[in-house]
Enzyme design. Structure first.
Site, short mmCIF file in Angstrom:
data_model
loop_
_atom_site.label_atom_id
_atom_site.label_comp_id
_atom_site.label_asym_id
_atom_site.label_seq_id
_atom_site.Cartn_x
_atom_site.Cartn_y
_atom_site.Cartn_z
N THR A 128 41.31 28.52 64.19
CA THR A 128 42.51 29.31 64.49
C THR A 128 42.08 30.77 64.65
O THR A 128 41.69 31.19 65.73
CB THR A 128 43.60 29.14 63.42
N LYS A 150 37.18 24.89 58.84
CA LYS A 150 37.78 26.09 59.42
C LYS A 150 38.54 26.81 58.34
O LYS A 150 38.99 26.21 57.36
CB LYS A 150 38.69 25.75 60.60
N THR A 161 44.46 27.94 53.84
CA THR A 161 44.48 27.52 55.23
C THR A 161 43.06 27.19 55.58
O THR A 161 42.36 27.95 56.21
CB THR A 161 45.04 28.59 56.18
N GLU A 240 39.71 36.92 57.78
CA GLU A 240 40.30 37.71 58.86
C GLU A 240 39.98 39.19 58.70
O GLU A 240 40.32 39.81 57.69
CB GLU A 240 41.81 37.47 58.90
#
Length: 369
Positions: A128, A150, A161, A240
């Protein structure tokens, strides 16, 4: 399903032989439809096929979403020639939106004919906000253990996640596989936190088809621990906006539970994370992050901390350390923090990453991108 029509967003994994299976699933109170389905499938301890989509997580979609997940399993079962009960479904992406089933049906059709040994295309397909695919592999007495994963944001213990699929051709009974996977995760994925947010879609699942025969339990456990830790560190480094891994180790606590809580407090602290990003040895922030664990036993005068191997706190107070050297060391990757509470023998660890402008930029318009 991605903005780039040429970017892959579906992955299909398949074992030609029946495989034992075990897994850990998110404990979030809003589990996605694939998690609900996985609870059913993992209870049997056997799987052969895993199908995963990116971009939409199929969370908060009600009975219709669960029906979509079941249909995905049926489509994948048709492609691989197995029972739908032997198919696990994974979904990752935006919460609260139905899957585009017309596109998924078209995408899965024909995937069975394209199956091959190269896992990297599948690793790319499940990404993602990841910046690169994640695959880790190890040999175990003639068998192979490989993890595909991931994860970059909404990552915190009780899973995140984060989708991780481990495949081995070693023969491992399902109950033993479950025990070893839980133990390995406790030292890797369950100490990993990028932003303190436990996701709705996470799973760590292992399949063992026995094609290579039996291996020693000790050797397999060692390999599984190493592969899981390597994958967890890959996820942390690719958080991120992150530029480096943050590794916090605590010793001398009254027990391992308190050591882990203190380690996580430090790794989760935005002030510690920005200190790591800016390579700014503002070591008082480390004391703050330890001290805010008010339910843990901490005696300030016994606390010793090293940062990048350099002693910066002794007896609960900053020492005269070479600031320019530590600043230089903080510019590297990883950033290592070691905390000795000086009380007993409890040990714990936390994995995280630095906090940068990139995290805000990534998440300010995620659903609109």
């Amino acid at each position: 399903m991605r903005a780039d029509p040429d970017a892959p967003d579906l992955a299909l994994f398949h074992s030609r032989r029946p495989a034992t299976a075990a897994g850990l699933l998110t404990r979030n109170h809003f589990p996605g439809a694939p998690i609900l389905l996985a609870r059913e499938r993992l209870a049997a301890g056997r799987l052969r096929t895993v199908v995963v989509n990116a971009r939409f997580s199929n969370v908060a979609t009600g009975p219709a979403g669960l029906a979509d997940a079941r249909e995905m399993a049926e489509l994948a079962a048709h492609e691989t020639g197995v029972s739908p009960q032997e198919v696990l479904v994974g979904s990752t992406g935006i919460i609260g939106r139905r899957l585009p089933m017309d596109r998924i049906r078209r995408g899965i059709q024909g995937m069975g004919a394209t199956l091959g040994p190269d896992l990297w295309p599948a690793a790319r397909a499940i990404m993602t906000t990841d910046t690169h695919p994640k695959v880790v592999s190890a040999q175990v007495e003639g068998a192979t253990l490989t993890a595909v994963g991931k994860g970059a944001g909404m990552v915190s213990p009780n899973l995140a996640t984060m989708l991780v699929y481990l495949f081995t051709d070693a023969a491992v009974p399902a109950p033993e596989l479950d025990r070893m996977l839980r133990a390995a995760a406790a030292r890797s994925f369950q100490v990993l936190s990028i932003d303190t947010d436990t996701s709705t879609s996470d799973m760590v699942v292992a399949l063992a088809n026995g094609a290579a025969g039996e291996v020693s339990a000790t050797a397999f456990r060692t390999a599984l621990d190493a592969v899981c830790l390597s994958m967890a560190e890959l996820v942390a480094r690719d958080g991120e906006g992150a530029t480096k891994l943050l590794r916090v180790q605590v010793s001398g606590a009254v027990d391992s539970s308190e050591a882990g809580r203190i380690a996580r407090s430090v790794a989760d602290s935005p002030l510690v994370k920005t200190m790591a990003y800016g390579a700014d040895p503002n070591v008082g922030r480390l004391l703050m992050a330890v001290g805010k664990c008010v339910t843990c036993r901490v005696v300030p005068g016994r606390v010793r901390i090293t940062l990048q191997g350099v002693e910066v706190i002794r007896a609960g107070m900053p020492v005269d350390f070479p600031e320019a050297r530590v600043r230089e060391l903080l510019g590297g990757d990883p950033v290592n923090v070691r905390i000795d509470l000086g009380l007993a023998s409890g040990e714990g660890m936390a994995l995280g990453c630095d906090l940068t402008e990139g995290y805000v930029e990534e998440n300010a318009a995620y659903a609109s991108s």
